[in-house]
Enzyme design. Sequence first.
Site, PDB file in Angstrom:
ATOM      1  N   LYS A 192       0.832  -1.056  -0.060  1.00 37.42           N
ATOM      2  CA  LYS A 192       0.165   0.028  -0.177  1.00 37.42           C
ATOM      3  C   LYS A 192       1.012   1.320  -0.051  1.00 37.42           C
ATOM      4  O   LYS A 192       1.114   1.872   1.178  1.00 37.42           O
ATOM      5  CB  LYS A 192      -0.845   0.109   1.182  1.00 37.42           C
ATOM      6  CG  LYS A 192      -2.124   0.928   1.031  1.00 37.42           C
ATOM      7  CD  LYS A 192      -2.943   0.429  -0.159  1.00 37.42           C
ATOM      8  CE  LYS A 192      -4.095   1.368  -0.373  1.00 37.42           C
ATOM      9  NZ  LYS A 192      -4.978   1.124  -1.451  1.00 37.42           N
ATOM     10  N   SER A 391      -8.576  -0.215  -5.398  1.00 38.48           N
ATOM     11  CA  SER A 391      -8.777  -0.142  -3.713  1.00 38.48           C
ATOM     12  C   SER A 391     -10.025   0.220  -3.696  1.00 38.48           C
ATOM     13  O   SER A 391     -10.972  -0.874  -3.811  1.00 38.48           O
ATOM     14  CB  SER A 391      -7.739   1.208  -3.435  1.00 38.48           C
ATOM     15  OG  SER A 391      -7.619   1.195  -2.056  1.00 38.48           O
TER      16      SER A 391
END
Length: 592
Positions: A192, A391
């Site tokens: 991430k 996402s």
Amino acid sequence: MKQFFKFVLATIVGVTLMAVIGLALLLGLIAAAAGSDKAVDVEANSVLHIKFTSPINERTPNNPLANLGFLGLDGDKSIGLNDILASIKKAKTDNNIKGIFLDESYMMSGQATTEEIRNALIDFKKSKKFVIAYSEIYTQGFYYLASVADKVYINPKGIFEFRGFSSEITFLKGALDKLGIEAQVIKVGTYKSAVEPYILTKMSDANRLQVTSYLGSMYDHFLTGIAKSRNINKDSLFNYANSGLIQQPEDALKYKLVDGLKYKDEILSDLKSRTGKAEKKDLSGVELADYLKSGSKPETDPKDVTSSNRIAVVYASGEITGGDGDDNTIGSETISKALRKVRMDDKVKAVVLRVNSPGGSSLASDVIWREVMLTKKVKPIIVSMGDVAASGGYYIACAADSIIAEPNTITGSIGIFAILPNMQKLFNDKLGLSFDGVKTGKYADLGDVSRPLSPEERAILQNSVNHGYDDFTKAVANGRGKTQQYINSIGQGRVWTGTQALKIGLVDKLGNINDAIASAAKKANLKGYKLVAYPEQKSIFNKFGEGLTAEVKAHFVKAELGENYRYYEQIKGVTKMMRTPQARMPYDVIIK
């Protein structure tokens, strides 16, 4: 008293002038609305002229400025992907259209959008009509599109870019350090990496690994497509780019990437010859924007348009935020209302959710996910992925009956993060500011940017982010029929292409929006249906009352910054990421 009357008179003149300008603007809007629906006749033996010089959005915007040339605001008329695909499909069977002329364009679109247009052109060629491409400058994006043409030409003194893909990230840590700002990061996910620009000065090893992987996948697809269209070995294409062999137009011709070096007048003569026009006569042509106004509006899939059955296409494009959205922003309230409306409409038998989003607010994503779940219980819902559905964009898609992506769609990035700035050094050392106060509880001022987080406060925020990641992976696991442990193993914020996502089970099929519509029709057992689009686009008069000022502002900023407008958007996005936990893709992928 004399001075008083002078000010009064000046005020009256100013008010009157503003009223006149407002009236002129209103009349212009009315004229634009009246003129926008005026039908355009297409002459026999015409060429459909396609030139892309504006960003390609999912839908053609209902733009009140498009025809206001008298205000100097008449730039390129942006045409949405929906109308581009529909027009090419209509031209395939239009007896008045003899071929398509792909004129010099700068593809301001993602890879998947270009892929959909490219596939539409391949389908158009089945009609045995011609496709001719010409440009003075071929970017890699436009060449990928143009490579399907029957003939590809370049100006003898033009520029041909063929050098491979690259991805670059701007790191802000050095600038933040100079300003005395610390980015306090709370995240879940090894990959991430949306937070990396704020805490590092270069890519982490994990991020470099994932970017190398998905960029390589996209480049392989790019070369494969060109190799097939131009009948050139893919390894040879890789060598041309890697060795820098294509430097001049003559090189492109030598290695068979183009079919000839010609000036524009020679191209026009060729088109006249192909359509039976005398050299001294003007070429019969119709612009894409005008072709949309010719006859009936083209349908994306004209399956028995008299049927009372409907397939709803719900467009979710842009960053995900709470509240209302627009054509370029996914507002959780706007999309939720649209999904509720189609869910309760008995005429709507199936839903296609078109997702083109890097994500955004994790809370807003969950709100939309809930509506997708409820819709799935009463009617089929199929997701069609555009350039990016990552996402939060993947979060809102994962509950659907099935997911269809393009091979070069960017997806995955299953992870959560939050950023809270510590601006103590900026305030104290740079500006000489200090703060003091009282509070009724230990955590009453949690989130105060004038000081660093305490270990206890950081633990609270980390727990919130962990909880969000657990919800995210659980939702994906349930939607995809996988274990949460497996989703965690392919999650961790890692980004995948559509081709890679198919192999690991994040998508079900590779295809375009028409494939998603066909899949929805099949699942609902429909033979005849009409397509209806949601959310409903606001009229120019709604925009005049609500957001015209913002549109005017955006127009001038875009005109001034050009392709650098994306950096302006990135800077604006920084503040949004520092408000709530984010389920957002690490960064924007720009391939020139």
